[in-house]
Design a protein around this motif. Structure first.
Motif, PDB file in Angstrom:
ATOM      1  N   UNK A 162      66.201  77.227  85.837  1.00 58.88           N
ATOM      2  CA  UNK A 162      64.800  76.836  85.621  1.00 58.88           C
ATOM      3  C   UNK A 162      64.139  77.630  84.504  1.00 58.88           C
ATOM      4  N   UNK A 163      64.781  78.737  84.094  1.00 60.94           N
ATOM      5  CA  UNK A 163      64.214  79.519  83.001  1.00 60.94           C
ATOM      6  C   UNK A 163      64.894  79.214  81.665  1.00 60.94           C
ATOM      7  N   UNK A 176      63.192  73.410  80.725  1.00 61.95           N
ATOM      8  CA  UNK A 176      61.793  73.682  81.047  1.00 61.95           C
ATOM      9  C   UNK A 176      60.818  73.303  79.943  1.00 61.95           C
ATOM     10  N   UNK A 178      58.698  71.585  77.098  1.00 59.53           N
ATOM     11  CA  UNK A 178      58.208  70.221  76.910  1.00 59.53           C
ATOM     12  C   UNK A 178      58.108  69.954  75.410  1.00 59.53           C
ATOM     13  N   UNK A 188      54.416  64.932  82.359  1.00 58.29           N
ATOM     14  CA  UNK A 188      54.685  66.227  81.720  1.00 58.29           C
ATOM     15  C   UNK A 188      53.409  66.858  81.188  1.00 58.29           C
ATOM     16  N   UNK A 209      50.224  73.117  77.380  1.00 62.30           N
ATOM     17  CA  UNK A 209      51.649  72.827  77.456  1.00 62.30           C
ATOM     18  C   UNK A 209      52.405  74.014  78.069  1.00 62.30           C
ATOM     19  N   UNK A 249      51.240  76.262  80.104  1.00 66.25           N
ATOM     20  CA  UNK A 249      50.932  76.316  81.534  1.00 66.25           C
ATOM     21  C   UNK A 249      51.858  75.365  82.297  1.00 66.25           C
ATOM     22  N   UNK A 250      52.059  74.162  81.746  1.00 65.01           N
ATOM     23  CA  UNK A 250      52.953  73.192  82.386  1.00 65.01           C
ATOM     24  C   UNK A 250      54.383  73.723  82.448  1.00 65.01           C
ATOM     25  N   UNK A 251      54.826  74.364  81.375  1.00 63.80           N
ATOM     26  CA  UNK A 251      56.207  74.871  81.334  1.00 63.80           C
ATOM     27  C   UNK A 251      56.406  75.997  82.352  1.00 63.80           C
ATOM     28  N   UNK A 274      56.394  74.522  85.792  1.00 62.58           N
ATOM     29  CA  UNK A 274      57.655  73.847  86.088  1.00 62.58           C
ATOM     30  C   UNK A 274      58.708  74.858  86.554  1.00 62.58           C
ATOM     31  N   UNK A 275      58.801  75.993  85.857  1.00 60.85           N
ATOM     32  CA  UNK A 275      59.776  77.017  86.242  1.00 60.85           C
ATOM     33  C   UNK A 275      59.435  77.605  87.610  1.00 60.85           C
TER      34      UNK A 275
END
Lengths: 332, 287
Positions: free
Chosen positions: A44-45, A50, A52, A204, B169, B171-173, B176-177
């Motif tokens: 996930x890192x 991850x 976008x 997203x 963007x 913040x979203x990344x 997500x993690x």
């Protein structure tokens, strides 16, 4: 018997060597190496999982070329105060196509009245006002639209709950404070903003940005994916049409119900859009926002006002407009 | 006819017995300890207050001690934290995950394990919570990017300033993690969408939706950790991962109240905290 000094020294050295040697040798046998740190597996890192991709912002804002030069008044009073910078893409497009944009600013000229400005205008744009319009102003706006002047009201959630009351008598949907509206405008417009904002968690983008597509009416022509931030839902009645609707899976903050919500509507000379951020330079070219801005510019300059000087004179205070505190409309 | 013992032989025998007694006196406690002492030690690490660079320094050092000390067989995290810096929360998450890979690590939520505080307990083997504790808030919050300062000469357009779009963007990344990390370790009874709403739940509800495992105290967590480590008898050692005291400030507020506050780390952009990010913590309010 006397001890041999050499033997004593030799014994001393032997004992020291044995003890020190043992002290050095024991750790060599018993010590453990520092264990290597456990390798963590955290996909996930990893950037590929991850990050976008930044959506390209391209396209250009186009207008129909056949409109005569028109004058658009933008309300900079009533707590709206849009900066030229915040709506620059729309203003620049209108000016580049031969139209005039004026800001009504009672702070700059205390003698100026809204009705005076409207008399010289073909279209009136107000963006998220926070102060109530006076009855005289509401009457003036009504006369302005009756004569064919174009009216566009943009909202954002911070003001949408109150907007329906500020303009409730004008837009025509009854509010809790005004009661059922009896003006002819109510049957004419029948559009209002609802309290709360729309959001979308499964995209997203940041949750507060929703995607909207054209439904009916000129504002939505060619718009498949307008990106609206903090959009307020719009409710329509009567003959008003939904111009833009959010994608399925949009949620309204106050009710937490999923669905597709109207975010823009129009009827005749009047249009409402539940968002104003799409006009900002940062967002103007996101998704199909440039198409929406072009449609909005066309809507503003497509009216034919007759008489041209409407409202002809300030109307005395009438029954229009709520006097009480603003209350968002009920509904979900 | 038996010969009479030689006096010198008796003396030698006596000396041998005395020497044996002395040696036994030294070795007997060691032998007793070896057979009757605890099988190992459970380390309880307290993580309180907001998650900052200095508090995570402490926690990471304690966890490393646990991994490298042969007598430490299991770790219990006693957590009461609303979260804090996003980067420091990630750092703590990785240290806990690394420890849980080599020994049992169990969590006990005292009052709050929210946002970055929940990030720390997510990778542990079992999470106990008090019924009224607050758990969850799996989300990221960022301070708005600063405007371009006009009184400086800069080398580039984004030096000392930022664009909201980039912050959104990122913040979203980070979100997500964070969400993927939670889903990796927890088998939740709620949808990803609900998790992403970043709500905080009371302990009982958190048991139901799977954010934690069961209602219990730190004692329950220690007992569970010891069992997991196969310890029939154990010692408990306690460590505290409190942030080192920063700069203390006496301030007088507008209404005349005197407040003693502690400045925290330098302000970061991204936080995993249940409330608004704060650059100082009020530790005494004389209202």
């Amino acid at each position: 018997m006397q001890a041999n000094p050499l033997r004593l020294v030799g014994t001393f050295l032997l004992v020291v060597v044995v003890i020190v040697g043992a002290a050095a040798a024991v750790p060599l046998v018993t010590s453990q190496q520092t264990p290597a740190p456990t390798q963590l597996d955290n996909p996930q890192f990893q950037p590929g999982n991850t990050l976008i991709d930044e959506a390209p912002q391209d396209g250009s804002i186009e207008m129909e070329a056949d409109a005569e030069p028109k004058t658009i008044v933008v309300d900079a009073g009533h707590g709206a105060a849009p900066s030229a910078k915040s709506i620059d893409p729309l203003v620049s497009t209108l000016v580049a196509n031969g139209h005039t944009v004026e800001f009504f600013d009672p702070q700059a000229d205390r003698r100026a009245t809204l009705n005076d400005s409207l008399r010289e205008a073909d279209a009136f744009l107000t963006i998220a006002p926070t102060q109530r319009y006076s009855d005289a102003e509401l009457s003036g706006i009504a006369a302005f639209t009756d004569a064919g002047g174009r009216l566009v009201v943009l909202s954002d959630p911070a003001s949408s709950g109150g907007l329906s009351s500020l303009l409730g008598g004008l837009l025509g949907l009854p509010t809790a404070s005004s009661g059922p509206s009896t003006t002819h405008l109510s049957s004419q417009y029948e559009m209002a903003f609802q309290a709360g904002y729309l959001y979308e968690t499964d995209s997203e983008r940041n949750y507060a940005a929703v995607s909207a597509a054209g439904a009916n009416g000129s504002l939505g022509d060619g718009v498949e994916n307008a990106v609206l931030r903090d959009a307020a839902p719009v409710v329509v009645g009567g003959d008003a049409t939904v111009a833009l609707a959010s994608a399925d899976g949009t949620t309204r903050s106050t009710t937490r119900r999923d669905g597709s919500y109207a975010v823009a509507a129009q009827q005749g000379n009047v249009a409402v859009i539940g968002d104003s951020d799409f006009l900002a330079p940062d967002d103007a070219y996101r998704g199909d926002n440039e198409v929406l801005i072009g449609n909005l510019a066309d809507f503003l300059v497509s009216g034919e006002k007759s008489p041209e000087d409407a409202p002809t004179k300030p109307t005395p205070s009438g029954p229009r407009g709520p006097a009480g505190p603003s209350t968002p409309p009920a509904g979900g | 006819m038996p010969s009479k013992p030689d006096p010198s032989s008796r003396t030698i025998l006596l000396l041998v017995v005395v020497a044996a007694l002395l040696t036994s006196a030294v070795l007997a406690p060691v032998a007793h300890q070896a057979t009757s002492g605890p099988d190992g030690t459970v380390m309880v690490v307290s993580i309180g207050s907001s998650i900052s660079g200095s508090s995570v320094d402490e926690a990471v050092a304690h966890l490393r001690d646990a991994r490298t000390n042969d007598s430490i067989e299991a770790v219990v995290l006693s957590v009461d934290s609303p979260g804090g810096s996003a980067a420091q929360s990630e750092r703590l998450y990785m240290a806990v995950e690394r420890t849980a890979a080599v020994m049992p690590v169990v969590s006990s939520v005292q009052g709050m394990a929210a946002s970055g505080g929940y990030y720390a307990v997510a990778p542990t083997d079992r999470i106990f919570t008090l019924p009224a504790a607050e758990v969850g808030s799996v989300g990221v919050i960022a301070t708005s990017p600063p405007d371009t300062p006009s009184s400086y000469i800069k080398s580039g357009p984004d030096k000392a300033s930022g664009r909201a779009d980039q912050t959104r963007r990122e913040v979203e990344e980070l979100q997500s993690a964070f969400v993927e990390s939670v889903l990796k370790h927890r088998d939740l009874n709620m949808s990803r969408t609900e998790l992403e709403h970043a709500k905080t739940y009371i302990g009982i509800r958190a048991v139901e939706n799977g954010l934690v495992d069961e209602v219990g105290t730190t004692a329950d967590a220690v007992d569970y950790a010891a069992n997991e480590a196969g310890l029939d008898s154990y010692d408990v050692t306690r460590r505290d991962a409190s942030p080192s005291m920063g700069l203390l400030l006496f301030e007088e507020t507008a209404n005349g109240t005197v407040v003693l506050s502690e400045s925290t780390d330098s302000p970061y952009r991204y936080y995993m905290t249940v409330g608004e990010p704060a650059d100082e913590v009020v530790i005494y309010n004389a209202s």
